[in-house]
Design a protein around this motif. Sequence first.
Motif, PDB file in Angstrom:
ATOM      1  N   GLN A  83       0.058   9.028 -15.743  1.00  0.00           N
ATOM      2  CA  GLN A  83      -1.057   8.577 -14.921  1.00  0.00           C
ATOM      3  C   GLN A  83      -0.895   7.101 -14.558  1.00  0.00           C
ATOM      4  O   GLN A  83      -1.219   6.682 -13.439  1.00  0.00           O
TER       5      GLN A  83
ATOM      6  N   ASP B 217      -1.457  15.978  -7.539  1.00  0.00           N
ATOM      7  CA  ASP B 217      -2.856  16.234  -7.198  1.00  0.00           C
ATOM      8  C   ASP B 217      -3.707  16.402  -8.458  1.00  0.00           C
ATOM      9  O   ASP B 217      -4.813  15.864  -8.556  1.00  0.00           O
ATOM     10  N   ALA B 218      -3.186  17.169  -9.413  1.00  0.00           N
ATOM     11  CA  ALA B 218      -3.938  17.400 -10.655  1.00  0.00           C
ATOM     12  C   ALA B 218      -4.132  16.107 -11.436  1.00  0.00           C
ATOM     13  O   ALA B 218      -5.217  15.826 -11.953  1.00  0.00           O
ATOM     14  N   GLU B 219      -3.078  15.287 -11.501  1.00  0.00           N
ATOM     15  CA  GLU B 219      -3.195  14.022 -12.232  1.00  0.00           C
ATOM     16  C   GLU B 219      -4.120  13.055 -11.503  1.00  0.00           C
ATOM     17  O   GLU B 219      -4.831  12.262 -12.145  1.00  0.00           O
TER      18      GLU B 219
ATOM     19  N   LYS C 270      -6.808  13.846  -9.959  1.00  0.00           N
ATOM     20  CA  LYS C 270      -8.166  14.224 -10.356  1.00  0.00           C
ATOM     21  C   LYS C 270      -8.518  13.595 -11.696  1.00  0.00           C
ATOM     22  O   LYS C 270      -9.636  13.093 -11.892  1.00  0.00           O
ATOM     23  N   ASN C 271      -7.566  13.618 -12.640  1.00  0.00           N
ATOM     24  CA  ASN C 271      -7.802  12.988 -13.939  1.00  0.00           C
ATOM     25  C   ASN C 271      -7.966  11.480 -13.798  1.00  0.00           C
ATOM     26  O   ASN C 271      -8.812  10.865 -14.454  1.00  0.00           O
TER      27      ASN C 271
ATOM     28  N   HIS D 258      -9.049   9.807 -11.170  1.00  0.00           N
ATOM     29  CA  HIS D 258     -10.365   9.540 -10.587  1.00  0.00           C
ATOM     30  C   HIS D 258     -11.458   9.652 -11.646  1.00  0.00           C
ATOM     31  O   HIS D 258     -12.401   8.855 -11.677  1.00  0.00           O
ATOM     32  N   LEU D 259     -11.340  10.644 -12.521  1.00  0.00           N
ATOM     33  CA  LEU D 259     -12.344  10.831 -13.567  1.00  0.00           C
ATOM     34  C   LEU D 259     -12.349   9.647 -14.534  1.00  0.00           C
ATOM     35  O   LEU D 259     -13.402   9.118 -14.905  1.00  0.00           O
TER      36      LEU D 259
ATOM     37  N   ASN E 214     -11.727   8.068  -4.338  1.00  0.00           N
ATOM     38  CA  ASN E 214     -10.656   8.203  -3.357  1.00  0.00           C
ATOM     39  C   ASN E 214      -9.545   7.210  -3.685  1.00  0.00           C
ATOM     40  O   ASN E 214      -9.680   6.347  -4.566  1.00  0.00           O
TER      41      ASN E 214
ATOM     42  N   THR F 297      -9.899  16.181 -17.948  1.00  0.00           N
ATOM     43  CA  THR F 297     -10.741  17.238 -17.388  1.00  0.00           C
ATOM     44  C   THR F 297     -11.222  18.183 -18.469  1.00  0.00           C
ATOM     45  O   THR F 297     -12.399  18.551 -18.512  1.00  0.00           O
TER      46      THR F 297
END
Length: 453
Positions: free
Chosen positions: A95, A123-125, A127-128, A130-131, A137, A332
């Motif tokens: 990340q 894409d999956a990372e 999302k992590n 952003h969390l 964005n 997540t």
Amino acid sequence: MGAHDNASRVNVARIFALSPRQAELLWSLVDTGALRDAAVSAGISYVSARNMLAEIKVKLGLDTIPLIVGQVLAISDHHAGATQLHDLFGLSDRQFAIARAVAIRKSRAEIAGSLHLSESVIDAEMKNIHLILGTGNAAEVVRIVSAALEHPSVDAEPEITTLDGHMLPAAAIDHGGRRIAYSDYGPAGGKPVLILHSTITARAPPTRLVRVLAARGFRVLAIDRPGFGGTDPAADWSSLYRPASDDVAAVCAALGIAHIDLVARGSGQAAVCLAHRHPDLVARAVLVNPTPAIDHTPHDRGPLGIVKRRFAANPAVIELMIRTLARFATATRMRDGMIRSYRDSPPDLALAEGDPQFVADYLRATRDFARGRIRGYVEEQRAWATGFDVEPLPGKAQWRIVQGAHYILHAPDAAIAYWQPRLPDTPVRRIADAGQMLAYSHPEIVAEALAEA
């Protein structure tokens, strides 16, 4: 490193609390890229270098030489004392690499190619990321990461780092051949208060609680108990909290602290044992949702209660279960798990669903479990599951118990019924709109309880 070589050396040594010999070996490793060559350059034996490298890995929280060299170079590339993003935000190595690539405006395809990952993994990372960062964005990631890389991480004193963003100051002392890891948020002239971490987290404290306490003139400290985070396991676990108590006394002695207040997050037993063992050291204390002994409370409330019940039925599974859970822990999954666990506690559910700061804080406080640093957790859970109890501590009218009414892991009434005979002179305050994560959701109440004690 060029003109910034000396500044880089100083910054890296201070950020990671490296000894002069460790710093010399580290920079030799950066220059040579191989441990044997670094040992020759530093003028030490290969065996000594290998042992020292193991210590450096612990301090940097990284497992391989390429990652260590890459991290040092990343910090040196931003010579204004750049904060380590791993500690600043709790990002994994992958990340971290993705966030840096986004910050210099690389495309998803470029990032995937450079890191040899698929675009779906990127894409999956993201999302992590952003969390963890609380962003929505890529532009916000660019803003936050760029600002972080230019922000000085270390104050004028090596052991004191000011709180900013998600920063976790890193410092350590050697005590009896063991490393004790701690954080000191300063200011040096403030009234010392130690935030004791819970059994299911390491020392990283709630950011808002640190800020509220600092605003009231406190010098906030946090110490990893034995086997948690960066602190070495105890040599003898027969007396559960004795090594932890002695570690606190050792850190206070090293910092010149004669008396210290306590804020215990669930770890009421640790606070009581510390006061028994070092009565002249501990002044006021606030116990936030202190955990009762197993024989004095139902332990089957919610998903976390189910895990506790399994521990109680078979303590031998504790280590296997936590290793399995830690292996599959992601940002997540952890957030989704908290949402399921907190469905019966509106205050906690609101944190998990809508408070990125809380999620980031909690990820930071639990990430060392995924790195295999679980010994302290296993020993404390085993002790709880087999009936660990504390001796009563009367006369503590200056202490406070703060109990959330929506506490889901243990019945609040049963928890209070356990603690009142053990702290018979300590007032209890119930917080109607708080739950298990009271220290995160109601930091002002915790600070008020400490001030009035």
